[in-house]
Design a protein around this motif. Sequence first.
Motif, PDB file in Angstrom:
ATOM      1  N   THR A  44      29.946  37.533  39.471  1.00  0.00           N
ATOM      2  CA  THR A  44      31.286  37.016  39.203  1.00  0.00           C
ATOM      3  C   THR A  44      32.087  38.081  38.475  1.00  0.00           C
ATOM      4  O   THR A  44      31.596  38.675  37.514  1.00  0.00           O
ATOM      5  N   VAL A  46      35.768  38.360  36.601  1.00  0.00           N
ATOM      6  CA  VAL A  46      36.982  37.708  36.126  1.00  0.00           C
ATOM      7  C   VAL A  46      37.991  38.810  35.819  1.00  0.00           C
ATOM      8  O   VAL A  46      37.695  39.729  35.053  1.00  0.00           O
ATOM      9  N   GLN A  69      45.874  37.356  42.401  1.00  0.00           N
ATOM     10  CA  GLN A  69      45.165  36.469  43.328  1.00  0.00           C
ATOM     11  C   GLN A  69      45.496  36.816  44.774  1.00  0.00           C
ATOM     12  O   GLN A  69      44.610  36.814  45.634  1.00  0.00           O
ATOM     13  N   ARG A  79      37.815  35.769  40.167  1.00  0.00           N
ATOM     14  CA  ARG A  79      38.787  34.783  39.699  1.00  0.00           C
ATOM     15  C   ARG A  79      39.707  35.465  38.691  1.00  0.00           C
ATOM     16  O   ARG A  79      39.352  36.483  38.097  1.00  0.00           O
ATOM     17  N   GLN A  81      42.533  34.974  35.433  1.00  0.00           N
ATOM     18  CA  GLN A  81      43.107  34.129  34.397  1.00  0.00           C
ATOM     19  C   GLN A  81      43.704  34.989  33.298  1.00  0.00           C
ATOM     20  O   GLN A  81      43.409  36.176  33.199  1.00  0.00           O
TER      21      GLN A  81
END
Length: 179
Positions: A44, A46, A69, A79, A81
């Motif tokens: 993953t 981020v 994105q 992902r 954020q």
Amino acid sequence: MTLNSSHTDAGGLSHSIAVYTGSFDPVTLGHLHIIERASKLFDTLVVGIGINADKKSLFNPEERIELVQTISNHLPNVRVQTFDGLAVDFVRSLGAGVMVRGIRPLTDIAGEFTMMMANRQLDADIETVFLMADERFAHVSSSLLKQIAALSENDDHLAKFVPRPIIPSLRAKLAAPSV
């Protein structure tokens, strides 16, 4: 295959989760290249978009999330954020054990080394992994992009530095009157 795909350290941080922090204002081909490379190394990734209220940004946080994105939607393990405060605290809050940093030759090394040492003192359990910028993007900066956009209407010029889907948003922001 990922680095230490199932490794969790004594502090409970996962080395299968990495965080790539930055302002991404705007996101560039250099950023995308680091995102793509890091996404292959970790289960993953981020992308943490830092919010600095003291810094005047071209794009607001929501716009930066949308732009990152848009250019990373082909990477299922990425992902995006926002965060405010210290990047090392954000990384820990996600349970990640690795902070990814993209570095450009000469221009970033001293500053990134200093930041890595400070982060290590703040949280010794979080490792920093440096990915060297590709030579095609090592000279790219947001000020260079803004100058090219202001002086050239040729989108092919900008496309050498920013992903094509970003160009309309970049042009619109630069054409809008400052508030």
